[in-house]
Design a protein around this motif. Structure first.
Motif, PDB file in Angstrom:
ATOM      1  N   ALA A   1      37.568 -46.540  29.132  1.00  0.00           N
ATOM      2  CA  ALA A   1      36.289 -47.240  29.123  1.00  0.00           C
ATOM      3  C   ALA A   1      36.363 -48.505  28.275  1.00  0.00           C
ATOM      4  CB  ALA A   1      35.195 -46.315  28.608  1.00  0.00           C
ATOM      5  N   ALA A   2      37.030 -48.422  27.139  1.00  0.00           N
ATOM      6  CA  ALA A   2      37.111 -49.574  26.238  1.00  0.00           C
ATOM      7  C   ALA A   2      37.794 -50.759  26.914  1.00  0.00           C
ATOM      8  CB  ALA A   2      37.860 -49.191  24.968  1.00  0.00           C
ATOM      9  N   GLU A   3      38.788 -50.493  27.755  1.00  0.00           N
ATOM     10  CA  GLU A   3      39.529 -51.575  28.402  1.00  0.00           C
ATOM     11  C   GLU A   3      38.859 -52.070  29.683  1.00  0.00           C
ATOM     12  OE1 GLU A   3      43.710 -50.900  28.845  1.00  0.00           O
ATOM     13  OE2 GLU A   3      43.987 -50.338  26.742  1.00  0.00           O
ATOM     14  N   LEU A   4      37.772 -51.403  30.092  1.00  0.00           N
ATOM     15  CA  LEU A   4      37.053 -51.845  31.281  1.00  0.00           C
ATOM     16  C   LEU A   4      35.939 -52.818  30.949  1.00  0.00           C
ATOM     17  CD1 LEU A   4      36.855 -48.571  33.424  1.00  0.00           C
ATOM     18  CD2 LEU A   4      38.177 -50.638  33.919  1.00  0.00           C
ATOM     19  N   GLY A   5      35.800 -53.175  29.687  1.00  0.00           N
ATOM     20  CA  GLY A   5      34.847 -54.199  29.284  1.00  0.00           C
ATOM     21  C   GLY A   5      33.416 -53.855  29.621  1.00  0.00           C
ATOM     22  N   PRO A   6      32.711 -54.764  30.307  1.00  0.00           N
ATOM     23  CA  PRO A   6      31.283 -54.563  30.575  1.00  0.00           C
ATOM     24  C   PRO A   6      30.975 -53.284  31.367  1.00  0.00           C
ATOM     25  CG  PRO A   6      31.916 -56.841  31.019  1.00  0.00           C
ATOM     26  CD  PRO A   6      33.183 -56.078  30.784  1.00  0.00           C
ATOM     27  N   ASP A   7      31.939 -52.804  32.140  1.00  0.00           N
ATOM     28  CA  ASP A   7      31.714 -51.590  32.934  1.00  0.00           C
ATOM     29  C   ASP A   7      32.216 -50.327  32.238  1.00  0.00           C
ATOM     30  OD1 ASP A   7      30.305 -52.462  35.175  1.00  0.00           O
ATOM     31  OD2 ASP A   7      32.128 -53.190  36.151  1.00  0.00           O
ATOM     32  N   GLY A   8      32.672 -50.471  31.007  1.00  0.00           N
ATOM     33  CA  GLY A   8      33.209 -49.318  30.290  1.00  0.00           C
ATOM     34  C   GLY A   8      32.188 -48.211  30.093  1.00  0.00           C
ATOM     35  N   ALA A   9      30.986 -48.586  29.711  1.00  0.00           N
ATOM     36  CA  ALA A   9      29.950 -47.576  29.474  1.00  0.00           C
ATOM     37  C   ALA A   9      29.604 -46.854  30.766  1.00  0.00           C
ATOM     38  CB  ALA A   9      28.708 -48.229  28.878  1.00  0.00           C
ATOM     39  N   ALA A  10      29.577 -47.604  31.881  1.00  0.00           N
ATOM     40  CA  ALA A  10      29.264 -46.984  33.169  1.00  0.00           C
ATOM     41  C   ALA A  10      30.362 -46.009  33.581  1.00  0.00           C
ATOM     42  CB  ALA A  10      29.091 -48.070  34.232  1.00  0.00           C
ATOM     43  N   TRP A  11      31.621 -46.372  33.318  1.00  0.00           N
ATOM     44  CA  TRP A  11      32.733 -45.464  33.636  1.00  0.00           C
ATOM     45  C   TRP A  11      32.650 -44.202  32.783  1.00  0.00           C
ATOM     46  CZ3 TRP A  11      36.403 -45.923  37.464  1.00  0.00           C
ATOM     47  CH2 TRP A  11      37.476 -45.014  37.412  1.00  0.00           C
ATOM     48  N   PHE A  12      32.345 -44.379  31.507  1.00  0.00           N
ATOM     49  CA  PHE A  12      32.255 -43.225  30.612  1.00  0.00           C
ATOM     50  C   PHE A  12      31.109 -42.318  31.047  1.00  0.00           C
ATOM     51  CE2 PHE A  12      31.557 -40.716  26.867  1.00  0.00           C
ATOM     52  CZ  PHE A  12      32.798 -40.631  26.256  1.00  0.00           C
ATOM     53  N   ASP A  13      29.987 -42.916  31.453  1.00  0.00           N
ATOM     54  CA  ASP A  13      28.850 -42.117  31.911  1.00  0.00           C
ATOM     55  C   ASP A  13      29.178 -41.386  33.208  1.00  0.00           C
ATOM     56  OD1 ASP A  13      25.837 -41.487  31.944  1.00  0.00           O
ATOM     57  OD2 ASP A  13      26.139 -42.458  33.887  1.00  0.00           O
ATOM     58  N   LEU A  14      29.979 -42.031  34.067  1.00  0.00           N
ATOM     59  CA  LEU A  14      30.346 -41.412  35.340  1.00  0.00           C
ATOM     60  C   LEU A  14      31.219 -40.183  35.129  1.00  0.00           C
ATOM     61  CD1 LEU A  14      30.481 -41.498  38.471  1.00  0.00           C
ATOM     62  CD2 LEU A  14      32.405 -43.083  38.252  1.00  0.00           C
ATOM     63  N   PHE A  15      32.194 -40.297  34.222  1.00  0.00           N
ATOM     64  CA  PHE A  15      33.184 -39.226  34.100  1.00  0.00           C
ATOM     65  C   PHE A  15      33.029 -38.336  32.866  1.00  0.00           C
ATOM     66  CE2 PHE A  15      35.426 -41.928  37.165  1.00  0.00           C
ATOM     67  CZ  PHE A  15      35.728 -40.963  38.109  1.00  0.00           C
TER      68      PHE A  15
END
Length: 494
Positions: free
Chosen positions: A111-125
């Motif tokens: 998530a940290a390396e996905l930048g602006p979408d990191g929080a969304a990735w973390f919430d997804l998984f």
């Protein structure tokens, strides 16, 4: 007339050998008949003669489901000398304009390396990883029994959360969560393992399961190649009295030795060829309607060094999904579904030496690649795959020493289950996964007493996990022999 053996297993892929091991450990006399000269089906590792000492995985190279499989957990591959190496980066999605997406074991780092979408990735998984045991039990079950973990408030909440995410990413709502290009591409690259149109519920389900496992356990590579898993299964089977006959193709039930149970690690098409004339009409008709999916064409490389990915982090991943943006991959997969070849196809690539340096011999290493193509394609995709990788790894051509292609139409020549190049042994679709191979209370039964299907064409579907064979064998033990399922633990061999 007295049976010549207790059980006959036709096909020696991971599911066939899992079935044979389960039966032999219960004290039965088991014979495995394999049409090819080598055992292993989709999990063989062979010297293709491309470079001295360099061996290639014929089908599977990376095994996302191996660590999750209840069968392999009890069988205990590690105790049998199978070293499953798990790189920190499970899979990567190279991008043309900017950094790649990398899925690490660590969800937080990803998530940290996905930048602006990191929080969304973390919430997804995040919730999926937290409840990965329940999801795994559901995904690798027999599709007819409710997993025990699901029958709890926590398990039920996990299933509801997974379903919500499935419908989000499996429909046109899939773009609502993310703002950039990298995170959605990272998800779609995994969804493409289903070889289906995107978005789709089947693709989203595939991605949710495999990506969750990437963060929960990682995607392992067996040291020495996939054949190490097959070797462990074969050794245990033979230690318990089982026999394997290679080069033995069966074309009719009349060629089979007498037995009380027959388990087929084959497609429904092969089962129909052998037993169709004795099946009830409703079963025969249902299996004849079984739908096979689009295909993969294989390219095996010999490389003089690591792939020169534009983003060096990509080279740390065990699997690379080479397809560009979400939109590019969706377009390429739609062309395949329409029977056309994409100029920039969806490519899966792996360099096993990322996790297993011993695969490098005299400076040369194997490269493993699939391109998605229409079923039955006769096209040599070597140039298309090489050019696609070159887009994201300038200079890739310079490290290619040799290569060979197996077009989709030829895939069945080394594995009869890959009809038209369908490496999943059946279309991966929402209905197909629920009713695979036919709508029945017992998807493993062939409609003839003692005859069972135990391949990737039955639940839980494709992947090196052994569960299709294990599920079918347990049914045969209970119904044909009135014997309980045995322990698979190594200590039982003493």
């Amino acid at each position: 007339m007295r049976a010549q053996t207790d059980a006959v297993v036709i096909g020696s892929g991971p599911n066939g050998l899992a079935a044979a091991v389960t039966l032999a450990r219960a004290g039965l006399e088991v014979t495995v008949l394999e049409a090819e000269e080598t055992v292993g089906g989709g999990a063989r590792t062979l010297d293709l003669g491309l470079a001295p000492g360099v061996v290639h995985d014929i089908c599977s190279a990376v095994h996302p489901l191996a660590l999750a499989s209840p069968f392999f957990a009890e069988f205990d591959l590690a105790a049998r000398g199978v070293d499953l190496r798990v790189p920190e980066a499970a899979y990567a999605q190279p991008m043309l304009d900017g950094p790649a997406g990398i899925a690490y074991r660590s969800l937080g780092r990803t998530a940290a390396e996905l930048g602006p979408d990191g929080a969304a990735w973390f919430d997804l998984f995040g919730p999926l990883v937290e409840n990965s045991a329940v999801l795994t039990e559901l995904a690798l079950g027999d599709r007819r029994s409710l997993p025990a973990g699901l029958l709890t408030p926590t398990g039920l909440r996990a299933a509801v959360g997974a379903a919500a995410r499935l419908f989000e990413q499996g429909t046109r709502a899939w773009s609502a969560r993310f703002r950039g290009d990298v995170a959605p591409a990272l998800f779609t690259g995994v969804a493409a393992h289903s070889i289906s149109t995107q978005p789709s519920l089947a693709g989203a389900g595939t991605a949710i399961m495999l990506a969750t496992l990437a963060h929960a356990a990682g995607w392992p590579i067996p040291v020495g190649g996939s054949g190490a898993i097959i070797g462990a299964l074969r050794a245990d089977l033979e230690a318990h009295g089982g026999r394997i006959q290679t080069g033995h193709r069966v074309r009719t039930w009349r060629e089979l030795p007498r037995a009380r149970a027959y388990l087929f690690d084959t497609t429904p098409a092969t089962l129909l060829e052998i037993w169709g004339e004795r099946m009830p009409e409703r079963v025969r008709a249902a299996l004849a309607r079984f739908r096979y999916g689009d295909a993969a064409a294989k390219v095996d490389y010999v490389l003089s060094g690591p792939v020169p990915w534009a983003d060096p982090r990509v080279g740390t991943a065990s699997t690379v999904h080479v397809g560009g943006t979400r939109e590019e991959m969706a377009y390429a997969e739609s062309l395949v579904a329409d029977g056309a070849h994409a100029a920039t196809p969806m490519v899966l690539f792996s360099d096993p030496s990322v996790a297993d340096p011993g695969r490098v011999v005299a400076g040369l290493r194997p490269g493993w690649a699939y391109a998605h193509v229409p079923s039955g394609s006769t096209v040599d995709v070597t140039e298309a795959v090489t050019a696609q990788i070159e887009r994201f790894a300038p200079g890739f051509r310079d490290v290619v020493v040799d290569s060979r292609c197996v077009p989709a139409a030829d895939m069945a020549e080394h594995n009869q289950n890959y009809i038209g190049g369908d490496i999943a042994a059946g279309a991966v679709s929402t209905w197909g996964m629920a009713a695979r191979p036919r709508l029945s209370t017992d998807p493993f039964a062939a409609g003839i007493p003692g005859v069972y299907l135990c391949s990737a064409s039955v639940p839980p579907g494709p992947g090196v996990h052994g569960m299709g064979g294990h599920h079918a064998a347990r049914r045969a033990l209970a119904r044909r022999f009135e014997v309980r399922s045995p322990s698979l633990a190594p200590r039982s061999t003493a």
